[in-house]
Scaffold this active site. Structure first.
Site, PDB file in Angstrom:
ATOM      1  N   GLY A  46     -12.513   5.809   0.608  1.00 54.24           N
ATOM      2  CA  GLY A  46     -11.574   6.391   1.562  1.00 54.24           C
ATOM      3  C   GLY A  46     -10.606   7.292   0.826  1.00 54.24           C
ATOM      4  O   GLY A  46     -10.433   7.170  -0.398  1.00 54.24           O
ATOM      5  N   GLN A  51      -3.101  12.178  -0.654  1.00 48.12           N
ATOM      6  CA  GLN A  51      -3.730  11.986  -1.962  1.00 48.12           C
ATOM      7  C   GLN A  51      -4.326  13.278  -2.518  1.00 48.12           C
ATOM      8  O   GLN A  51      -4.665  13.334  -3.706  1.00 48.12           O
ATOM      9  CB  GLN A  51      -4.831  10.922  -1.877  1.00 48.12           C
ATOM     10  N   CYS A 101      -7.199   1.888  -5.467  1.00 51.15           N
ATOM     11  CA  CYS A 101      -6.736   3.146  -4.876  1.00 51.15           C
ATOM     12  C   CYS A 101      -7.008   4.265  -5.876  1.00 51.15           C
ATOM     13  O   CYS A 101      -6.703   4.119  -7.060  1.00 51.15           O
ATOM     14  CB  CYS A 101      -5.239   3.062  -4.576  1.00 51.15           C
ATOM     15  N   LEU A 102      -7.579   5.364  -5.379  1.00 48.89           N
ATOM     16  CA  LEU A 102      -7.882   6.487  -6.278  1.00 48.89           C
ATOM     17  C   LEU A 102      -6.614   7.070  -6.894  1.00 48.89           C
ATOM     18  O   LEU A 102      -6.680   7.730  -7.928  1.00 48.89           O
ATOM     19  CB  LEU A 102      -8.656   7.574  -5.524  1.00 48.89           C
ATOM     20  N   HIS A 143      -5.683   0.535   4.697  1.00 48.26           N
ATOM     21  CA  HIS A 143      -5.214   1.116   3.431  1.00 48.26           C
ATOM     22  C   HIS A 143      -4.942   2.615   3.602  1.00 48.26           C
ATOM     23  O   HIS A 143      -3.901   3.120   3.158  1.00 48.26           O
ATOM     24  CB  HIS A 143      -6.301   0.863   2.370  1.00 48.26           C
ATOM     25  N   GLU A 144      -5.884   3.329   4.261  1.00 47.98           N
ATOM     26  CA  GLU A 144      -5.734   4.786   4.393  1.00 47.98           C
ATOM     27  C   GLU A 144      -4.587   5.142   5.327  1.00 47.98           C
ATOM     28  O   GLU A 144      -3.838   6.095   5.075  1.00 47.98           O
ATOM     29  CB  GLU A 144      -7.042   5.431   4.873  1.00 47.98           C
ATOM     30  N   HIS A 147      -1.364   5.051   3.658  1.00 46.00           N
ATOM     31  CA  HIS A 147      -1.065   6.258   2.875  1.00 46.00           C
ATOM     32  C   HIS A 147      -0.318   7.291   3.707  1.00 46.00           C
ATOM     33  O   HIS A 147       0.535   8.018   3.188  1.00 46.00           O
ATOM     34  CB  HIS A 147      -2.360   6.904   2.369  1.00 46.00           C
TER      35      HIS A 147
END
Ligand code: NI
Length: 178
Positions: A46, A51, A101-102, A143-144, A147
Site C-alpha cells: 500500500g 508518501q 511502512c515504506l 494503515h493507508e 497516512h
C-alpha cells in the site's frame, strides 16, 4: 509512468492532513499509475499520497492473494486506488498484527487494528467504490487512511517494546510494508 521518491519519517508532509481530491482528471490518473509503480518497485502492499510528497487523499493498495492465510476476495491480488477514502464501519473486534511502512524502512511493529472495516471512496475516474475488508486487507486500508491524517503506525504501538528491527525478525520470514 514513473517511480516517485518515497518520503521518509521525519519529513513534515507525513504529519500533515491531506486534502480531498476535487478534480478527477488526467493528473489524478497519472498520480495513481505512478503510485502503483512506486509501491510495486518498493515491494509494498500500500502507499498513500503524502508518501510520494502529494498532500492529497489518494491511496493505492495491492495485497497478494494467499488462500492458505484466508487473504482472498475481489480486492485482493490486483492493484487498486481509493480517492477520498472514508472508513464508514468498523468491527468492535480488534487484533494485533505485524506492520511495516515504506516510510519507516528497517522497522516493523505489532499494531492493533479493527478486524473488519467498510471503506467508501471513489476510483481514479470518480466512480464510487465501497470495499468490505477483513484481516490483512482491512489492516492495510486502516494503515493507508491513517497516512492521510498524518498518523504513522509507530503512533499506534501500545509500547516501545512492540517496535522491532526487521533484521532481528529475519529468521521469522518476510515482512510486508505499506
Ligand atoms: Ni505506511
Amino acid at each position: 509512468m514513473a517511480v516517485r521518491e518515497i518520503v521518509l519519517i521525519g519529513d513534515p508532509i507525513l504529519r500533515q492532513k491531506a486534502e480531498p481530491v476535487k478534480h478527477f482528471g488526467p493528473e489524478l490518473r497519472t498520480l495513481v499509475r505512478d503510485m502503483i509503480e512506486t509501491m510495486r518497485e518498493a515491494r509494498g502492499v500500500g502507499l498513500a499520497g503524502p508518501q510520494v510528497g502529494v498532500r492529497q487523499r489518494v491511496i493505492v493498495v495491492e495485497v497478494p492473494e494467499d488462500e492458505e492465510e484466508g487473504i482472498t476476495g475481489p480486492w485482493v491480488g490486483r492493484p487498486f486506488a481509493l480517492v477520498n477514502p472514508e472508513i464508514v464501519e468498523v468491527s468492535p473486534e480488534m487484533e494485533e498484527g505485524i506492520e511495516g511502512c515504506l516510510s519507516i524502512p528497517g522497522y516493523v511493529g505489532e499494531v492493533k487494528r479493527h478486524v473488519r472495516v467498510v471503506v467508501q471512496g471513489r476510483n481514479e475516474w470518480g466512480k464510487p467504490r465501497r470495499i468490505e475488508a477483513e484481516g490483512f486487507l482491512a489492516r492495510v486500508l486502516q494503515h493507508e487512511i491513517d497516512h492521510l491524517n498524518g498518523i504513522l503506525f509507530v503512533d499506534r504501538l501500545e509500547s516501545r517494546e512492540k517496535l522491532y528491527r526487521v533484521e532481528d525478525l529475519e529468521a521469522e520470514g518476510a515482512v510486508e510494508s505499506a
